[in-house]
Design an enzyme around this catalytic site. Structure first.
Site, short mmCIF file in Angstrom:
data_model
loop_
_atom_site.label_atom_id
_atom_site.label_comp_id
_atom_site.label_asym_id
_atom_site.label_seq_id
_atom_site.Cartn_x
_atom_site.Cartn_y
_atom_site.Cartn_z
N ASN A 157 0.82 -1.22 0.00
CA ASN A 157 0.00 0.00 0.00
C ASN A 157 0.85 1.28 0.00
O ASN A 157 0.41 2.32 -0.46
CB ASN A 157 -1.02 0.01 1.15
CG ASN A 157 -0.38 -0.04 2.52
OD1 ASN A 157 0.78 -0.43 2.66
ND2 ASN A 157 -1.10 0.35 3.54
N PRO A 181 10.28 -6.73 -0.43
CA PRO A 181 9.12 -5.88 -0.73
C PRO A 181 7.92 -6.75 -1.13
O PRO A 181 8.09 -7.91 -1.52
CB PRO A 181 9.57 -5.05 -1.93
CG PRO A 181 11.00 -5.40 -2.16
CD PRO A 181 11.25 -6.72 -1.53
N GLY A 234 2.41 -4.89 7.92
CA GLY A 234 1.45 -5.71 7.21
C GLY A 234 0.33 -6.13 8.14
O GLY A 234 0.07 -5.47 9.15
N GLU A 256 4.33 -3.31 12.66
CA GLU A 256 3.32 -2.28 12.41
C GLU A 256 2.19 -3.00 11.68
O GLU A 256 2.29 -3.30 10.50
CB GLU A 256 3.94 -1.15 11.58
CG GLU A 256 3.19 0.15 11.69
CD GLU A 256 2.32 0.38 10.48
OE1 GLU A 256 1.13 -0.01 10.54
OE2 GLU A 256 2.82 0.93 9.49
N CYS A 290 -3.26 1.51 6.87
CA CYS A 290 -3.52 0.96 8.22
C CYS A 290 -4.11 2.01 9.14
O CYS A 290 -4.64 1.68 10.18
CB CYS A 290 -2.23 0.47 8.85
SG CYS A 290 -1.42 -0.76 7.89
N GLU A 387 -10.82 -4.77 9.98
CA GLU A 387 -10.22 -3.70 9.17
C GLU A 387 -10.75 -3.82 7.74
O GLU A 387 -10.63 -4.87 7.10
CB GLU A 387 -8.70 -3.86 9.19
CG GLU A 387 -7.98 -2.77 8.47
CD GLU A 387 -6.46 -2.88 8.64
OE1 GLU A 387 -5.93 -4.00 8.71
OE2 GLU A 387 -5.81 -1.82 8.72
N GLU A 464 8.21 4.11 14.41
CA GLU A 464 8.96 4.47 13.19
C GLU A 464 8.89 5.97 13.00
O GLU A 464 7.85 6.60 13.24
CB GLU A 464 8.36 3.73 11.99
CG GLU A 464 8.47 2.22 12.14
CD GLU A 464 8.16 1.46 10.87
OE1 GLU A 464 7.04 1.62 10.35
OE2 GLU A 464 9.03 0.72 10.40
C1 SIN Z 1 0.36 2.28 6.65
O1 SIN Z 1 -0.74 2.23 6.16
O2 SIN Z 1 0.93 1.24 7.00
C2 SIN Z 1 1.13 3.54 6.85
C3 SIN Z 1 0.36 4.76 6.69
C4 SIN Z 1 1.14 6.03 6.95
O3 SIN Z 1 2.34 6.03 7.21
O4 SIN Z 1 0.49 7.07 6.92
#
Ligand code: SIN
Length: 483
Positions: A157, A181, A234, A256, A290, A387, A464
């Protein structure tokens, strides 16, 4: 795909400074999610190439960790400059393989590059400590050292920025990396590596292994004892699996994972601002982030007014090919994603939800799902519990603050959350009560390099970006000296 610099388009894996094909000679296909056209055939590597990459990273670590902080900083800065110079090409590659609108892709490239810039600066500030000794003749010194070879597994994404968000802090402190990746978006990763090489980052410091069997590559990355740390972005499901696989060699982890973000609008909120924020947080990348708001809660007094305005604004969003001007909503990543979104909507309608707009695929392009608002939704529906990862906004009605906090926290996830209101005391109460790593207050856009991005509960751990972003790549050692 028309680029200014065709050298950015690579289809091999990158191991020890060389572009390599898989030993078997196999490839996998990469498609444009807008029209399903084939855009590349990428080397399909497996365990052998992953091992080679890990060994190359281990050899390079012996050298890279001894570079001075200033030397590493300068190379990262050069890498950043090259990303900005090549922004148009990087964004084009990203839109072709991922589908998001070109403007959003440019935004992602800037966001991604900003991690490299930030950590090029942080590289010089990995300070240790001197602690007053516990006895008269004892001296205690704390050293911060790079953890070693880092494995990074990144999602489709954000094919650019999730890579730089991991690699930049790792490299800044002196670690070397093996990157896997997502198989749907390998080309953005390769373009970044071309620029890293051009910047002068030595061979073996960054290695990239592509393969369509993520489980084979993932198994080696998680079980090989040379790898000292895994950083993964992921799903929660895969995160748990990787965590279990890493247990055997007790690797340090950053995870994450998934989210189920609440977006709360209190009755005294500025409705226009709240709608703008809901659109920004929900429909970025067609709902495939996410941190996208997953459940919108609106206080009953303003529920109808909010939905009317929300619908009005959604209908203005142009759908289409991400390469076309003014397009705001591109395709979903693949047919699996479309079917999954359809299942959410079907489940909600079956249980009594009403479609205020959208609720179907775009008539001109089946790979696009229309921005959708659902009302009459309740906590038994999938849209409350899971989600969505697509452009569906279920809007729940609530009466009291206690009720909405209880519902917002009623999920195993804890990544992002949002709320809109104007009462100072309530703002503090709600911000403190939300069980999430990130809280957006009167804003739908919370992502930035300077803040510690990450979740709690089953959304993972580790941070991060920001000054905290280097900590996951560092070991702390203390020296206890008797004098
Ligand atoms: C993500 O969807 O994993 C990251 C989104 C973001 O950094 O804004």
């Amino acid at each position: 795909m028309k680029l200014n610099n065709n050298n950015l388009l690579k289809t091999g894996s990158y191991i020890n400074g060389e572009w390599v094909n898989s030993e078997s000679g196999g490839t996998f296909d990469v498609f444009n999610p807008y029209d399903n056209s084939l855009i590349a055939k990428v080397s399909d590597c497996g365990q052998k190439e992953t091992k080679d990459a890990i060994n190359a990273a281990a050899d390079a670590f012996k050298i890279w960790k001894n570079y001075s902080a200033g030397e590493r900083s300068k190379l990262l800065r050069k890498w950043y400059d090259l990303q900005i110079e090549n922004i148009d090409d990087l964004a084009t590659i990203l839109t072709y393989e991922q589908g998001k609108p070109l403007e959003e892709s440019k935004g992602e490239i800037k966001y991604g590059a900003s991690f490299v810039e930030w950590f090029s600066e942080e590289a010089r500030r990995i300070y240790g400590d001197i602690i007053p000794g516990h006895e008269q003749n004892k001296r205690i010194v704390v050293l911060k050292q790079p953890i070693g070879v880092v494995a990074a597994i990144t999602p489709w994404n954000f094919p650019n920025s999730m890579i730089t968000r991991k690699l930049a802090p790792a490299l800044a402190v002196g670690c070397t990396c093996v990157l896997k990746p997502a198989k749907l978006t390998p080309l953005s990763a390769n373009a970044l590596v071309v620029l890293a090489e051009e910047a002068g980052i030595p061979k073996g410091v960054i290695n990239v292994v592509h393969g369509h069997k993520a489980s084979v590559i993932g198994k080696e990355l998680t079980e090989n004892p040379i790898v000292k740390k895994l950083s993964f972005t992921g799903s929660t499901e895969i995160g748990k699996l990787l965590m279990a696989q890493c247990a055997g060699t007790v690797k340090k982890l950053s995870l994450e994972l998934g989210g189920n973000a609440p977006f709360i609008v209190f009755k005294d909120a500025d409705i226009h601002k709240a709608v703008e924020g809901a659109i920004a947080s929900k429909y970025r990348n067609a709902g495939q982030t996410c941190v996208c708001s997953n459940r919108i809660f609106v206080q009953s007094e303003i529920y109808d007014q909010f939905n009317t305005k929300f619908r009005e604004e959604l209908l203005k969003l142009k759908m289409g090919n991400g390469m076309d001007k003014d397009v705001k909503i591109g395709p979903l990543i693949d047919t699996k994603a479309i079917s999954s979104v359809e299942a959410f909507v079907e489940d909600a309608i079956e249980k009594g939800a009403k479609v205020i707009c959208g609720g179907k695929r775009n008539t001109e392009n089946e790979n696009i799902y229309e921005p959708t608002i659902l009302s009459n939704v309740d906590t038994n529906m999938k849209v409350f519990k899971e989600e969505i990862f697509g452009p569906i906004a279920p809007v729940f009605k609530f009466d009291t603050e206690d009720e909405v906090i209880q519902k917002a926290n009623d999920t195993p996830y804890g990544l992002a959350s949002y709320f809109y209101g104007n009462n100072n005391a309530q703002i503090w109460r709600v911000a403190e009560a939300l069980e999430y790593g990130i809280v957006g207050i009167n804003t739908g856009l919370i992502s930035t390099t300077v803040a510690p991005f990450g979740g709690i509960k089953e959304s993972g751990f580790g941070r991060e970006g920001s000054k905290y972003g280097v900590e996951d790549y560092i070991e702390i050692k203390y020296l206890c000296m008797e004098i």
